[in-house]
Motif scaffolding. Structure first.
Motif, PDB file in Angstrom:
ATOM      1  N   MET A 108       0.850  -1.168   0.000  1.00  7.88           N
ATOM      2  CA  MET A 108       0.000   0.000   0.000  1.00  7.88           C
ATOM      3  C   MET A 108       0.897   1.233   0.000  1.00  7.88           C
ATOM      4  N   ARG A 109       0.563   2.161  -0.894  1.00 10.16           N
ATOM      5  CA  ARG A 109       1.294   3.432  -0.904  1.00 10.16           C
ATOM      6  C   ARG A 109       0.490   4.471  -0.144  1.00 10.16           C
ATOM      7  N   VAL A 110       1.206   5.287   0.634  1.00 13.80           N
ATOM      8  CA  VAL A 110       0.564   6.372   1.365  1.00 13.80           C
ATOM      9  C   VAL A 110       1.362   7.653   1.164  1.00 13.80           C
ATOM     10  N   MET A 111       0.641   8.761   1.184  1.00 11.89           N
ATOM     11  CA  MET A 111       1.259  10.077   1.181  1.00 11.89           C
ATOM     12  C   MET A 111       1.193  10.562   2.618  1.00 11.89           C
ATOM     13  N   VAL A 112       2.330  10.970   3.136  1.00 13.02           N
ATOM     14  CA  VAL A 112       2.434  11.450   4.508  1.00 13.02           C
ATOM     15  C   VAL A 112       2.721  12.945   4.429  1.00 13.02           C
ATOM     16  N   PHE A 113       1.793  13.740   4.944  1.00 12.44           N
ATOM     17  CA  PHE A 113       1.904  15.195   4.866  1.00 12.44           C
ATOM     18  C   PHE A 113       2.346  15.773   6.197  1.00 12.44           C
ATOM     19  N   VAL A 114       3.371  16.592   6.176  1.00 12.14           N
ATOM     20  CA  VAL A 114       3.734  17.402   7.335  1.00 12.14           C
ATOM     21  C   VAL A 114       2.944  18.694   7.182  1.00 12.14           C
ATOM     22  N   LYS A 115       2.043  18.948   8.122  1.00 16.39           N
ATOM     23  CA  LYS A 115       1.185  20.115   8.012  1.00 16.39           C
ATOM     24  C   LYS A 115       1.975  21.378   8.352  1.00 16.39           C
ATOM     25  N   ALA A 116       1.640  22.461   7.654  1.00 16.50           N
ATOM     26  CA  ALA A 116       2.294  23.751   7.881  1.00 16.50           C
ATOM     27  C   ALA A 116       1.870  24.325   9.227  1.00 16.50           C
ATOM     28  N   THR A 117       2.707  25.186   9.744  1.00 16.89           N
ATOM     29  CA  THR A 117       2.397  25.930  10.963  1.00 16.89           C
ATOM     30  C   THR A 117       2.609  27.413  10.666  1.00 16.89           C
ATOM     31  N   THR A 118       2.199  28.260  11.576  1.00 18.11           N
ATOM     32  CA  THR A 118       2.438  29.692  11.407  1.00 18.11           C
ATOM     33  C   THR A 118       3.929  29.953  11.222  1.00 18.11           C
ATOM     34  N   ASP A 119       4.759  29.255  11.995  1.00 16.32           N
ATOM     35  CA  ASP A 119       6.211  29.423  11.878  1.00 16.32           C
ATOM     36  C   ASP A 119       6.739  28.974  10.523  1.00 16.32           C
ATOM     37  N   GLY A 143      10.290  12.226  -0.968  1.00 11.02           N
ATOM     38  CA  GLY A 143       9.937  13.147   0.095  1.00 11.02           C
ATOM     39  C   GLY A 143      10.736  14.431  -0.007  1.00 11.02           C
ATOM     40  N   ASP A 144      10.133  15.521   0.433  1.00 10.53           N
ATOM     41  CA  ASP A 144      10.781  16.824   0.427  1.00 10.53           C
ATOM     42  C   ASP A 144       9.996  17.794   1.284  1.00 10.53           C
ATOM     43  N   GLY A 145      10.647  18.904   1.619  1.00 10.87           N
ATOM     44  CA  GLY A 145       9.982  20.011   2.287  1.00 10.87           C
ATOM     45  C   GLY A 145       9.543  21.025   1.255  1.00 10.87           C
ATOM     46  N   LEU A 146       8.534  21.793   1.596  1.00  8.66           N
ATOM     47  CA  LEU A 146       8.000  22.805   0.685  1.00  8.66           C
ATOM     48  C   LEU A 146       8.265  24.197   1.243  1.00  8.66           C
ATOM     49  N   THR A 158      -3.515  28.481   7.403  1.00  9.24           N
ATOM     50  CA  THR A 158      -2.237  27.777   7.530  1.00  9.24           C
ATOM     51  C   THR A 158      -2.423  26.325   7.929  1.00  9.24           C
ATOM     52  N   LYS A 159      -3.384  26.044   8.804  1.00  4.13           N
ATOM     53  CA  LYS A 159      -3.565  24.673   9.287  1.00  4.13           C
ATOM     54  C   LYS A 159      -3.942  23.702   8.176  1.00  4.13           C
ATOM     55  N   GLU A 160      -4.373  24.203   7.025  1.00  3.91           N
ATOM     56  CA  GLU A 160      -4.741  23.344   5.904  1.00  3.91           C
ATOM     57  C   GLU A 160      -3.616  23.198   4.881  1.00  3.91           C
ATOM     58  N   LEU A 161      -2.498  23.867   5.109  1.00  5.33           N
ATOM     59  CA  LEU A 161      -1.391  23.828   4.155  1.00  5.33           C
ATOM     60  C   LEU A 161      -0.422  22.707   4.480  1.00  5.33           C
ATOM     61  N   VAL A 162       0.370  22.339   3.495  1.00  7.40           N
ATOM     62  CA  VAL A 162       1.374  21.285   3.639  1.00  7.40           C
ATOM     63  C   VAL A 162       2.753  21.925   3.606  1.00  7.40           C
ATOM     64  N   ALA A 163       3.607  21.548   4.548  1.00 15.93           N
ATOM     65  CA  ALA A 163       4.972  22.070   4.603  1.00 15.93           C
ATOM     66  C   ALA A 163       5.984  21.062   4.074  1.00 15.93           C
ATOM     67  N   GLY A 164       5.584  19.810   3.949  1.00 17.07           N
ATOM     68  CA  GLY A 164       6.479  18.777   3.438  1.00 17.07           C
ATOM     69  C   GLY A 164       5.713  17.486   3.248  1.00 17.07           C
ATOM     70  N   TYR A 165       6.358  16.508   2.607  1.00 14.75           N
ATOM     71  CA  TYR A 165       5.671  15.251   2.329  1.00 14.75           C
ATOM     72  C   TYR A 165       6.673  14.108   2.219  1.00 14.75           C
ATOM     73  N   CYS A 219       8.605   9.442  14.169  1.00  8.23           N
ATOM     74  CA  CYS A 219       9.151  10.650  13.542  1.00  8.23           C
ATOM     75  C   CYS A 219       9.485  11.705  14.597  1.00  8.23           C
ATOM     76  N   PRO A 220      10.633  12.364  14.451  1.00  9.94           N
ATOM     77  CA  PRO A 220      10.874  13.528  15.310  1.00  9.94           C
ATOM     78  C   PRO A 220       9.819  14.597  15.010  1.00  9.94           C
ATOM     79  N   ASN A 221       9.484  15.411  16.001  1.00  8.90           N
ATOM     80  CA  ASN A 221       8.554  16.505  15.735  1.00  8.90           C
ATOM     81  C   ASN A 221       9.164  17.358  14.628  1.00  8.90           C
ATOM     82  N   PRO A 222       8.497  17.485  13.470  1.00  9.43           N
ATOM     83  CA  PRO A 222       9.105  18.185  12.341  1.00  9.43           C
ATOM     84  C   PRO A 222       9.123  19.709  12.468  1.00  9.43           C
TER      85      PRO A 222
END
Length: 141
Positions: free
Chosen positions: A1-12, A45-48, A74-81, A99-102
């Motif tokens: 099974m393939r999955v996309m793992v999204f690191v959600k964006a934050t204000t920072d 995988g990469d950061g955005l 911002t809470k709906e944006l992706v910062a990496g995947y 995973c370490p806290n990204p």
């Protein structure tokens, strides 16, 4: 099974005034990515960059409208995947929990399964199957 793992964006992560990630975080993420590779899970995988560097295209019939970033919510944006190959969703959860806290502060990671061509067997015409298989073979998948 393939999955996309999204690191959600934050204000920072959306603010370029924020300092770059610490050396400790970069090292921890590097070690984690190497563990994913060694386990045969990581496919990509990469950061955005922040959304102010991005664009969206809104579709309405034949009409196309370009929307320049930054984007609200911002809470709906992706910062990496990451793109992973895992046994099942539980396997993906095991790895995300390691995973370490990204981000420097509170953050979220979302896991979503990808559609596979087999999900469309009931409606896939031979012509559509051939087109999709041709594209995949060109990519080496």
């Amino acid at each position: 099974m393939r999955v996309m793992v999204f690191v959600k964006a934050t204000t920072d992560s959306e603010a370029e005034e924020t300092p770059a990630p610490s050396a400790e975080l970069l090292e921890a993420m590097g070690r984690y990515n190497n563990e994913l590779v060694d386990a045969g899970i990581l496919l990509a995988g990469d950061g955005l960059k922040p959304s102010k560097h991005g664009k969206r295209v809104a579709f309405d019939g034949a009409s196309r409208t370009v929307i320049d970033g930054p984007f609200a919510e911002t809470k709906e944006l992706v910062a990496g995947y990451w793109l992973w190959q895992v046994r099942d969703m539980d396997h993906a959860l095991e790895w995300v929990k390691r995973c370490p806290n990204p981000m420097p502060g509170p953050s979220e990671i979302e896991i979503r399964p990808l559609y596979e061509m087999s999900d469309f067997e009931a409606t896939m015409s031979p012509e559509a199957a051939s087109l999709h298989e041709g594209a995949r073979s060109k990519l080496g998948n």
